[in-house]
Design a protein around this motif. Structure first.
Motif, mmCIF file in Angstrom:
data_model
loop_
_atom_site.group_PDB
_atom_site.id
_atom_site.type_symbol
_atom_site.label_atom_id
_atom_site.label_comp_id
_atom_site.label_asym_id
_atom_site.label_seq_id
_atom_site.Cartn_x
_atom_site.Cartn_y
_atom_site.Cartn_z
ATOM 1 N N GLY A 29 43.168 48.757 47.787
ATOM 2 C CA GLY A 29 43.668 47.776 46.813
ATOM 3 C C GLY A 29 43.796 48.360 45.423
ATOM 4 O O GLY A 29 43.555 47.670 44.428
ATOM 5 N N GLN A 32 46.951 47.878 41.813
ATOM 6 C CA GLN A 32 46.901 47.116 40.548
ATOM 7 C C GLN A 32 45.486 46.595 40.348
ATOM 8 O O GLN A 32 44.604 46.812 41.190
ATOM 9 N N ILE A 34 41.713 45.695 39.400
ATOM 10 C CA ILE A 34 40.452 46.449 39.297
ATOM 11 C C ILE A 34 40.561 47.786 40.046
ATOM 12 O O ILE A 34 40.076 48.821 39.570
ATOM 13 N N ASP A 53 47.076 50.817 49.151
ATOM 14 C CA ASP A 53 47.445 49.426 48.821
ATOM 15 C C ASP A 53 48.580 48.990 49.742
ATOM 16 O O ASP A 53 49.393 49.803 50.172
ATOM 17 N N ILE A 54 48.646 47.722 50.005
ATOM 18 C CA ILE A 54 49.741 47.178 50.816
ATOM 19 C C ILE A 54 51.068 47.263 50.058
ATOM 20 O O ILE A 54 52.126 47.320 50.666
ATOM 21 N N ASP A 79 48.593 48.222 55.162
ATOM 22 C CA ASP A 79 47.919 46.918 55.195
ATOM 23 C C ASP A 79 46.529 47.081 55.804
ATOM 24 O O ASP A 79 46.392 47.474 56.961
ATOM 25 N N MET A 80 45.509 46.750 55.034
ATOM 26 C CA MET A 80 44.126 46.839 55.526
ATOM 27 C C MET A 80 43.888 45.950 56.750
ATOM 28 O O MET A 80 42.927 46.148 57.485
ATOM 29 N N ASN A 107 37.774 47.583 48.032
ATOM 30 C CA ASN A 107 38.130 46.679 46.936
ATOM 31 C C ASN A 107 39.287 45.741 47.282
ATOM 32 O O ASN A 107 39.385 44.654 46.724
ATOM 33 N N SER A 160 32.110 42.692 45.940
ATOM 34 C CA SER A 160 31.783 41.306 46.242
ATOM 35 C C SER A 160 32.131 40.443 45.026
ATOM 36 O O SER A 160 32.903 40.865 44.147
ATOM 37 N N TYR A 174 35.852 32.638 51.378
ATOM 38 C CA TYR A 174 35.650 33.790 50.477
ATOM 39 C C TYR A 174 34.163 33.977 50.159
ATOM 40 O O TYR A 174 33.661 35.100 50.106
ATOM 41 N N LYS A 178 32.235 37.318 50.999
ATOM 42 C CA LYS A 178 31.676 38.145 49.926
ATOM 43 C C LYS A 178 30.146 38.223 50.022
ATOM 44 O O LYS A 178 29.544 39.197 49.553
ATOM 45 N N GLY A 206 32.250 38.686 38.310
ATOM 46 C CA GLY A 206 32.422 37.307 37.875
ATOM 47 C C GLY A 206 33.888 37.087 37.563
ATOM 48 O O GLY A 206 34.752 37.360 38.392
ATOM 49 N N ILE A 208 37.015 38.303 36.083
ATOM 50 C CA ILE A 208 37.717 39.492 35.589
ATOM 51 C C ILE A 208 39.199 39.126 35.469
ATOM 52 O O ILE A 208 39.772 38.526 36.396
ATOM 53 N N THR A 210 42.612 39.442 36.039
ATOM 54 C CA THR A 210 43.649 40.089 36.870
ATOM 55 C C THR A 210 44.548 38.957 37.361
ATOM 56 O O THR A 210 44.323 37.793 37.027
ATOM 57 N N ARG A 211 45.486 39.296 38.226
ATOM 58 C CA ARG A 211 46.372 38.215 38.714
ATOM 59 C C ARG A 211 45.600 37.195 39.564
ATOM 60 O O ARG A 211 46.046 36.068 39.727
ATOM 61 N N THR A 213 42.896 35.772 38.754
ATOM 62 C CA THR A 213 42.345 34.740 37.865
ATOM 63 C C THR A 213 43.383 34.252 36.856
ATOM 64 O O THR A 213 43.066 33.476 35.961
HETATM 65 N N1 LIG Z 1 39.429 39.225 39.458
HETATM 66 C C1 LIG Z 1 38.254 38.647 39.636
HETATM 67 O O1 LIG Z 1 37.808 37.827 38.814
HETATM 68 C C2 LIG Z 1 37.402 39.001 40.819
HETATM 69 C C3 LIG Z 1 36.133 38.408 40.894
HETATM 70 C C4 LIG Z 1 35.313 38.715 41.980
HETATM 71 C C5 LIG Z 1 35.740 39.596 42.946
HETATM 72 N N2 LIG Z 1 36.995 40.145 42.853
HETATM 73 C C6 LIG Z 1 37.400 41.063 43.926
HETATM 74 O O2 LIG Z 1 37.849 42.278 43.361
HETATM 75 C C7 LIG Z 1 38.785 42.895 44.256
HETATM 76 C C8 LIG Z 1 40.033 43.298 43.487
HETATM 77 O O3 LIG Z 1 40.658 42.122 42.979
HETATM 78 P P1 LIG Z 1 41.623 42.099 41.700
HETATM 79 O O4 LIG Z 1 41.153 40.991 40.844
HETATM 80 O O5 LIG Z 1 41.791 43.462 41.123
HETATM 81 O O6 LIG Z 1 42.979 41.600 42.405
HETATM 82 P P2 LIG Z 1 44.478 42.158 42.360
HETATM 83 O O7 LIG Z 1 45.288 41.177 43.101
HETATM 84 O O8 LIG Z 1 44.859 42.496 40.959
HETATM 85 O O9 LIG Z 1 44.386 43.525 43.174
HETATM 86 C C9 LIG Z 1 44.059 43.542 44.532
HETATM 87 C C10 LIG Z 1 44.896 44.594 45.234
HETATM 88 O O10 LIG Z 1 44.575 44.556 46.643
HETATM 89 C C11 LIG Z 1 45.770 44.726 47.359
HETATM 90 N N3 LIG Z 1 45.669 44.127 48.688
HETATM 91 C C12 LIG Z 1 45.521 42.821 48.992
HETATM 92 N N4 LIG Z 1 45.533 42.651 50.306
HETATM 93 C C13 LIG Z 1 45.674 43.874 50.861
HETATM 94 C C14 LIG Z 1 45.759 44.336 52.183
HETATM 95 N N5 LIG Z 1 45.758 43.489 53.222
HETATM 96 N N6 LIG Z 1 45.879 45.656 52.402
HETATM 97 C C15 LIG Z 1 45.922 46.511 51.366
HETATM 98 N N7 LIG Z 1 45.870 46.131 50.080
HETATM 99 C C16 LIG Z 1 45.751 44.818 49.832
HETATM 100 C C17 LIG Z 1 46.831 44.003 46.536
HETATM 101 O O11 LIG Z 1 48.145 44.449 46.854
HETATM 102 C C18 LIG Z 1 46.394 44.351 45.122
HETATM 103 O O12 LIG Z 1 47.051 45.513 44.650
HETATM 104 C C19 LIG Z 1 39.022 41.888 45.390
HETATM 105 O O13 LIG Z 1 38.199 42.221 46.492
HETATM 106 C C20 LIG Z 1 38.556 40.576 44.784
HETATM 107 O O14 LIG Z 1 38.160 39.647 45.762
HETATM 108 C C21 LIG Z 1 37.816 39.877 41.814
#
Ligand SMILES: NC(=O)c1ccc[n+]([C@@H]2O[C@H](COP(=O)([O-])OP(=O)(O)OC[C@H]3O[C@@H](n4cnc5c(N)ncnc54)[C@H](O)[C@@H]3O)[C@@H](O)[C@H]2O)c1
Length: 292
Positions: A29, A32, A34, A53-54, A79-80, A107, A160, A174, A178, A206, A208, A210-211, A213
């Protein structure tokens, strides 16, 4: 007198070429958010980064940027949720790393929310597969590269969420997934720590920025393997209500959401032998202090 293992670790703590110099790191992932920031920070610290990444276009863009800035990276899109991709990811990563893989950051993921009485089996199964089953399969497929005794550091960081630690209304799937990440991480630490020195830790994020949130109305979505579009983000009304006025983020001691770069910094700290060589099986909350 330090043990041979401790002496080997000490050699990796002297890191003028970067905290992760020469280490091959798969970050799922990382097209984009995190994950992408983690890829950039790892590359800055000398890691050879596998951008998984997908979204192939975004993965390539992250890898190209890293290379333009003098780092080492390869995009291996897929795709994971596809078992064949997981095997391909491990094989191609090992080829890229001249037969070695040192770090996995699990991630990749998204949310597919619903209150309990309206959550479908598909919502449930997809989120558990994405956050639990498939990361487990990745770790299992990569076992031959972690269960080794070459004196080099090995570390797994699983992502998580506070939803997994505390629960969250509308996120039964979720939250369970997690929470499961924490148990998987501790089990890896207990199985692969004693003989191989593999460390495994969890970061629980918590809020963060990104798209995931952002406002749902911004239109970000993911597509499930059978073609269903899942909208990402938080509905604008709910978000505006939460963030309005002087009480915005009042439950966060730092008073604001975290950035993707700040989130990635915590992943780097746990992956780095310099910061964390004696830390394993732990869950680090990265929340600006919320839920302390
Ligand atoms: N943003 C937050 O507040 C937050 C809080 C807690 C946990 N998280 C966790 O952090 C991690 C990253 O999230 P983020 O906020 O950066 O989101 P994001 O959407 O910005 O990035 C996630 C990336 O994962 C990729 N992805 C999704 N499904 C996939 C798949 N099946 N195969 C391969 N790639 C895939 C997406 O294409 C994307 O590029 C996630 O596990 C999310 O659950 C995020």
């Amino acid at each position: 007198m330090a043990s041979a293992r401790a002496q080997q670790i000490a050699a990796h703590l002297n890191c003028p070429k970067g905290m992760l110099h020469g280490q091959v790191a798969i970050i799922t992932g990382s097209g984009q958010g995190i994950g992408a920031e983690t890829a950039r920070l790892f590359a800055n610290e000398g890691a050879k980064v596998v951008v998984s990444d997908i979204d192939g276009a975004k993965a390539s863009q992250v890898a190209e940027e890293i290379k333009k800035n003098g780092g080492s990276a390869i995009a291996i899109p897929g795709d994971m949720l596809d078992d064949n991709y997981i095997n391909e990811l491990v094989k191609k990563s090992a080829d890229f790393g001249s037969g070695k893989i040192h770090i996995i950051v699990n991630n990749a993921g998204y949310t597919w929310d619903g209150v309990i009485h309206k959550t479908t089996d598909k919502q449930w199964d997809t989120i558990l597969a994405l956050h639990n089953t498939q990361p487990f399969k990745l770790v299992r497929a990569a076992a031959p590269y972690f269960r080794v005794k070459d004196g080099e550091p090995r570390s797994i960081v699983n992502v998580s969420s506070t939803s997994g630690l505390h629960g969250n209304a509308g996120q039964a799937n979720y939250a369970l997934a997690k929470a499961g990440v924490v148990g998987l991480t501790k089990t890896i630490a207990k199985e692969w720590g004693p003989a191989f020195g593999v460390r495994a830790n969890t970061v629980a994020f918590g809020h963060i920025a990104t798209r995931l949130t952002a406002a749902k109305e911004e239109g970000a979505f993911v597509t499930t393997p059978d073609g269903q579009k899942v909208a990402l983000g938080i509905p604008q009304a709910q978000k505006a209500g939460r963030e309005a006025g002087k009480d915005a983020f009042k439950d966060i001691p730092l008073g604001r959401p975290g950035t993707a770069t700040e989130a990635a910094g915590a992943v780097l700290a746990l992956a780095s032998p310099l910061m964390s060589s004696y830390i394993t099986g732990q869950t680090l909350s990265v929340t600006g202090g919320r839920n302390m």
